[in-house]
Design an enzyme around this catalytic site. Structure first.
Site, short mmCIF file in Angstrom:
data_model
loop_
_atom_site.label_atom_id
_atom_site.label_comp_id
_atom_site.label_asym_id
_atom_site.label_seq_id
_atom_site.Cartn_x
_atom_site.Cartn_y
_atom_site.Cartn_z
N GLU A 45 45.03 10.18 49.39
CA GLU A 45 46.16 9.43 48.70
C GLU A 45 46.21 9.82 47.61
OE1 GLU A 45 49.07 8.46 50.71
OE2 GLU A 45 47.26 7.10 52.64
N THR A 47 46.31 11.65 46.04
CA THR A 47 45.63 13.47 46.16
C THR A 47 47.34 14.47 45.57
OG1 THR A 47 45.71 13.23 48.14
CG2 THR A 47 43.80 13.04 46.61
N ASP A 48 48.19 14.84 46.20
CA ASP A 48 48.79 15.95 46.29
C ASP A 48 49.49 16.24 45.53
OD1 ASP A 48 50.73 13.64 46.48
OD2 ASP A 48 51.94 14.22 48.22
N ALA A 144 58.10 1.36 54.72
CA ALA A 144 56.61 1.29 55.34
C ALA A 144 55.50 1.69 55.09
CB ALA A 144 56.52 0.49 57.06
N GLY A 145 56.10 2.67 54.42
CA GLY A 145 54.86 3.71 54.19
C GLY A 145 55.05 4.63 55.24
N LEU A 146 55.74 4.95 56.00
CA LEU A 146 55.16 5.71 56.94
C LEU A 146 56.67 6.94 56.38
CD1 LEU A 146 55.75 3.17 60.00
CD2 LEU A 146 53.81 4.33 58.79
N GLU A 181 64.08 14.94 46.63
CA GLU A 181 63.70 13.31 46.90
C GLU A 181 63.15 13.33 45.10
OE1 GLU A 181 61.03 11.86 49.83
OE2 GLU A 181 59.89 10.44 48.71
N ASP A 193 54.07 13.84 52.87
CA ASP A 193 55.15 13.80 53.57
C ASP A 193 55.96 15.08 54.16
OD1 ASP A 193 54.10 11.57 52.20
OD2 ASP A 193 55.99 10.95 51.11
C1 GLA Z 1 54.53 8.67 48.91
C2 GLA Z 1 54.36 10.55 48.15
C3 GLA Z 1 53.55 11.31 48.98
C4 GLA Z 1 52.36 10.33 48.39
C5 GLA Z 1 51.71 9.67 48.71
C6 GLA Z 1 50.62 9.09 48.50
O1 GLA Z 1 54.05 8.80 50.23
O2 GLA Z 1 56.25 10.51 49.31
O3 GLA Z 1 54.06 12.71 47.79
O4 GLA Z 1 51.76 11.32 46.89
O5 GLA Z 1 52.90 8.87 49.02
O6 GLA Z 1 49.60 9.60 49.11
#
Ligand code: GLA
Length: 403
Positions: A45, A47-48, A144-146, A181, A193
């Site tokens: 998380e 890290t991208d 929802a973080g999905l 985005e 994502d």
């Molecule tokens: C969101 C962002 C991703 C990533 C995550 C955290 O989902 O869209 O690019 O940075 O947060 O890991």
């Protein structure tokens, strides 16, 4: 007693919803439908955007785009999320984007598909494309973080790439989604994502090097090991176009600069001793999260390959602690979900996604799924939190044409 749902309600009705919306909009049938999934991040998380490693998988909840051709060069988008369609001339997209933050003339939901159309034309160099109507429906929970956003980007990018015959590959389409985005919606997110949504495979996660974009398919083997992955959607909404996400990103860039490296990816756990002496405590803790999280992704991949999914619990738990204490992106509802799931026997649990709300995941033995669900519901009730939405997900295919 509460049982877990297989998926949020309405999962299988999304293609019909998109087709029905298209018929309402145009009085015709679409020429085709395309879809792309949301994702769960198993580990890795924040890290991208530090050029690091991630291990997400696509889920079965999808966004569907129904598309029809127009006789003019205009693009019209409609969504089941909003009653009013938005229409622009294709030639006006260049005047709308890029934008710093949200564009005042474009509602946020429409900035995703229109931003994708703009970024696709930029990436391909195409100018003379036919007008289209797009009707969008989704069963990926929003906020929802999905990654409902990557799902809409992936479905739109796939539909337009095919229809306009642009020939971009999946990685290029993921980059188009990310650009939309970043530059049309104004959220400074990384590439995880979109890559998960484009490259997803059934029963597997995508091990991605975010510097090189090399992607490897890693078998999860959850079902074979008698495991389920529960998503606990806390209902606490977040948006990455505002606030904390961008601040965390800035801290990481500052940390890399102080250490004299291009990105935090270039540091290893051994470098943390020196890092502690050359930066303030907050920046150091942000750096420590990213550096240790990168190592946890590598360790999770090795563990899955060598020992199987029953052995990854401690890595998931350590990831949550690091996000809670060092990166400080958890919220009480996420901590409560993780603690209750672990006390009820989950193998591992952590918040997933960008944080500040959204969902946690818990890897559980199939036999314990109901007990874990009940324990989380009880913990939320005791704390006075709104009841969470708890459901199982399984790793699914990435973006494709459906019909
Ligand atoms: C969101 C962002 C991703 C990533 C995550 C955290 O989902 O869209 O690019 O940075 O947060 O890991």
């Amino acid at each position: 007693m509460t049982t877990t749902d297989a998926a949020p309600r309405g999962a299988s009705r999304t293609p019909e919803a998109a087709r029905a919306l298209f018929a309402d909009l145009t009085g015709r049938d679409p020429v085709g439908t395309w879809s792309a999934p949301g994702r769960v991040n198993l580990i890795g998380e924040h890290t991208d955007y530090n050029d690091g490693f991630v291990l997400p998988f696509a889920i079965e909840q999808r966004t569907v785009v129904a598309l029809g051709l127009r006789s003019d060069a205009r693009i019209r988008v409609a969504s089941t999320l909003d009653a009013a369609p938005v229409e622009v001339a294709v030639s006006d997209l260049d005047g709308l984007f890029p934008t710093v933050g949200a564009h005042p003339a474009v509602p946020e939901w429409a900035a995703y598909p229109l931003g994708v159309a703009w970024a696709l034309l930029q990436a391909s160099g195409a100018t003379d494309v036919t007008g289209v109507d797009l009707a969008i429906a989704s069963d990926v929970p929003v906020g929802a973080g999905l990654s409902s956003s990557a799902a809409i980007e992936g479905a739109t990018a796939s539909a337009l790439n095919d229809t306009w015959d642009l020939g971009l590959d999946r990685v290029a389409l993921a980059q188009v989604g990310r650009r939309a985005e970043n530059e049309a919606v104004g959220a400074p997110t990384g590439i995880m994502d979109q890559m998960a949504s484009m490259l997803g495979r059934p029963d597997a996660a995508i091990f991605l090097d975010c510097r090189t974009l090399d992607a490897n398919v890693i078998d999860l083997g959850f079902a074979a090991a008698g495991l389920e992955l529960l998503v606990i959607d806390t209902g606490v909404k977040h948006a990455h176009s505002t606030g904390g996400y961008g601040e965390r990103r800035a801290s990481c860039e500052r940390g890399a600069e102080i250490m004299g490296v291009t990105a935090l990816r270039d540091l290893s756990v051994d470098d943390l001793t020196r890092a502690a002496t050359v930066m303030d405590d907050i920046t150091f803790r942000r750096v420590r999260h990213v550096v240790t999280e990168n190592q946890r992704v590598l360790d999770t991949v090795h563990t899955l390959r060598d020992a199987g999914p029953l052995q990854i619990g401690a890595l998931l738990d350590a990831s949550h602690v690091s996000m809670r204490d060092d990166f400080e992106i958890s919220v009480p509802e996420l901590d409560s979900a993780v603690e209750a799931a672990l006390s009820a026997g989950a193998i591992g649990a952590r918040m997933t996604g960008g944080g500040f709300g959204g969902a946690a995941i818990a890897l559980v033995d199939h036999e314990k799924a109901t007990a874990v669900t009940d324990a989380v519901n009880a913990a939320f009730a005791a704390a006075g939190f709104t009841a969470p939405h708890i459901f199982t997900v399984s790793a699914s295919a990435g973006a494709h044409r459906d019909a």
